[in-house]
Scaffold this motif. Sequence first.
Motif, mmCIF file in Angstrom:
data_model
loop_
_atom_site.group_PDB
_atom_site.id
_atom_site.type_symbol
_atom_site.label_atom_id
_atom_site.label_comp_id
_atom_site.label_asym_id
_atom_site.label_seq_id
_atom_site.Cartn_x
_atom_site.Cartn_y
_atom_site.Cartn_z
ATOM 1 N N LYS A 332 -7.430 2.898 -1.273
ATOM 2 C CA LYS A 332 -8.224 1.550 -1.744
ATOM 3 C C LYS A 332 -7.187 1.215 -2.721
ATOM 4 O O LYS A 332 -6.898 0.490 -3.247
ATOM 5 C CB LYS A 332 -9.009 1.386 -1.519
ATOM 6 C CG LYS A 332 -9.707 1.628 -0.027
ATOM 7 C CD LYS A 332 -9.447 0.543 0.772
ATOM 8 C CE LYS A 332 -10.579 0.148 2.082
ATOM 9 N NZ LYS A 332 -9.700 -1.258 2.421
ATOM 10 N N LEU A 333 -6.737 2.403 -3.167
ATOM 11 C CA LEU A 333 -6.424 2.233 -4.728
ATOM 12 C C LEU A 333 -5.585 1.976 -4.664
ATOM 13 O O LEU A 333 -4.352 1.271 -5.221
ATOM 14 C CB LEU A 333 -6.234 3.996 -5.522
ATOM 15 C CG LEU A 333 -5.675 4.374 -7.236
ATOM 16 C CD1 LEU A 333 -5.983 3.061 -7.912
ATOM 17 C CD2 LEU A 333 -5.709 5.638 -7.483
ATOM 18 N N LEU A 334 -4.180 2.622 -3.237
ATOM 19 C CA LEU A 334 -2.918 2.061 -3.397
ATOM 20 C C LEU A 334 -2.558 0.992 -3.102
ATOM 21 O O LEU A 334 -1.246 0.287 -3.049
ATOM 22 C CB LEU A 334 -1.823 2.865 -2.544
ATOM 23 C CG LEU A 334 -1.183 4.572 -3.044
ATOM 24 C CD1 LEU A 334 -2.223 5.383 -3.738
ATOM 25 C CD2 LEU A 334 -0.619 5.128 -1.552
ATOM 26 N N GLU A 335 -3.755 0.137 -2.415
ATOM 27 C CA GLU A 335 -3.577 -1.147 -1.768
ATOM 28 C C GLU A 335 -3.717 -2.280 -3.371
ATOM 29 O O GLU A 335 -3.258 -3.441 -3.330
ATOM 30 C CB GLU A 335 -4.811 -1.772 -1.147
ATOM 31 C CG GLU A 335 -4.891 -0.981 0.214
ATOM 32 C CD GLU A 335 -5.863 -1.505 1.652
ATOM 33 O OE1 GLU A 335 -6.353 -2.808 1.452
ATOM 34 O OE2 GLU A 335 -6.262 -0.390 2.251
ATOM 35 N N TYR A 336 -4.508 -1.389 -4.046
ATOM 36 C CA TYR A 336 -4.947 -2.290 -5.929
ATOM 37 C C TYR A 336 -3.128 -2.212 -6.367
ATOM 38 O O TYR A 336 -2.803 -3.688 -6.544
ATOM 39 C CB TYR A 336 -5.677 -1.541 -6.225
ATOM 40 C CG TYR A 336 -5.693 -1.919 -7.222
ATOM 41 C CD1 TYR A 336 -6.076 -3.505 -7.840
ATOM 42 C CD2 TYR A 336 -5.536 -1.630 -8.271
ATOM 43 C CE1 TYR A 336 -6.160 -4.146 -8.932
ATOM 44 C CE2 TYR A 336 -5.873 -2.152 -10.056
ATOM 45 C CZ TYR A 336 -5.976 -3.644 -10.438
ATOM 46 O OH TYR A 336 -5.906 -3.769 -11.565
ATOM 47 N N LEU A 337 -2.549 -0.878 -6.432
ATOM 48 C CA LEU A 337 -1.810 -1.111 -7.046
ATOM 49 C C LEU A 337 -0.291 -1.292 -6.214
ATOM 50 O O LEU A 337 0.798 -1.611 -7.238
ATOM 51 C CB LEU A 337 -1.001 0.737 -6.937
ATOM 52 C CG LEU A 337 -2.125 1.636 -7.923
ATOM 53 C CD1 LEU A 337 -1.518 3.286 -7.638
ATOM 54 C CD2 LEU A 337 -2.296 1.317 -9.272
#
Length: 452
Positions: A332-337
């Motif tokens: 989910k962090l990568l989706e944000y990044l």
Amino acid sequence: MIRRGKILFTGCTALVFAFGAAACGSDDKALSGQTVTVAGVWSGSEQKNFQKVLDAFSAKTGAKTQFVSTGDNVSTVVGSKIEGGNAPDVVMVPQVGVLQQFAKKGWLQPLSAAVQQAMDTNYAPVWKNYGSVDGKLYGLYFKATDKSTIWFRPQALARAGASLPTSYEELLQIGHDVSDSGLAAFSVAGQDGWTLTDWFENIYLSQAGPEKYDALAAHKLKWTDASVVKALGTLGKLFQDNQLIAGGQKGALHTDFPGSVEKVFGPKPEASMVYEGDFVAGVVKNQIGKTIGKDANFFPFPAVDGGTAPVVSGGDAAVVLKDGKNATTGMKLLEYLATPEAAAVWAKAGGFLSPNKKLDLKAYSDIYTSAIALSLIDAGNSDWVRFDMSDQTPAAFGGTKGASEWKLMQDFLRDPSDPQETAAKLEDAAAKAYQGYGLAENQHVASGGVAR
């Protein structure tokens, strides 16, 4: 220096398309109670600025974050954490070779459909190539670099009556003109071996050309090749000229990267120029407190021996480890990044370039960084753009502090009298690192690249 181009705008509509309605909401706390551990090489101002990105993710999702600095030996540190059952969820990998190594060891989780869709929408194809291994996408490039910029004090060059160079030979001559006016030409960060590999790579790409650069990166060309010896000799002319280097060779070997920038733009300057990537701007602005454009400016690394001016790029890719305790939230962090929203946080802080073409160029803190960023987006199809060579090699050769290429380049700075002997030592170290690594046939993951 500043190329004209179309500024790209983005908005909530694009984010909804890529990530669903939650991407635009500031009050979605669906990840409350979750913690994501992120490991990366960053320290100092870079770590502080990345923490601002993590804090923005926390504010949006409710998830907590914890950043662990690995230092330069990211491969060794992450491997030890995995073996100890304490693997981080996300790693910001600074080298293509390390990303490939992690993937081949089975440590990485392929990127989710949402991240892949965002990359299709927001990134040039070359970044997917750099993040892929054997056809699977593992890495999201969040931070990019242009490693072909030379930064200078405008006042120092003006005092020496020097104009901006169009060739490497002119660069050295300007260096002597500046030295004659009372200030050493270059501050060299010899304590950090990676900066010396960057010097070599720019010279080699321009002097030998992209085909040999690719072959050397894949170890299909030996380091004892005449083109390597020639490039080392060209670099050695700078290293052995104590008039050009602040503190001479000994001083350079005791200067780290932030210190090299401080020696040019700090309150007591010892040199007029420092070579390194666009991220020099972050040190100038955040650690020294000077203004880009007024107190510091840059010009492209010039062409060597009549070749084409080199463009060497680099970047940090976010990957998700299978053994992380919270890999799902890590994704989910990568989706944000992958969103321009995330990139805008660091862009505002400075010392950052994003390969995300949907990032509004107005997000950057100054027009000089905006210009480099626009060129990075525009130059994706250039035949003379290549990813940092040492970052493409196995970490045992091109990514380990105090060993192999980094140490051998430091040894060469200490005594540049025998380029042929250094080339032989580099070949010996490369052969050992590549043996059984399985990258010699596919190491160069993309023809071309991105940067200025």
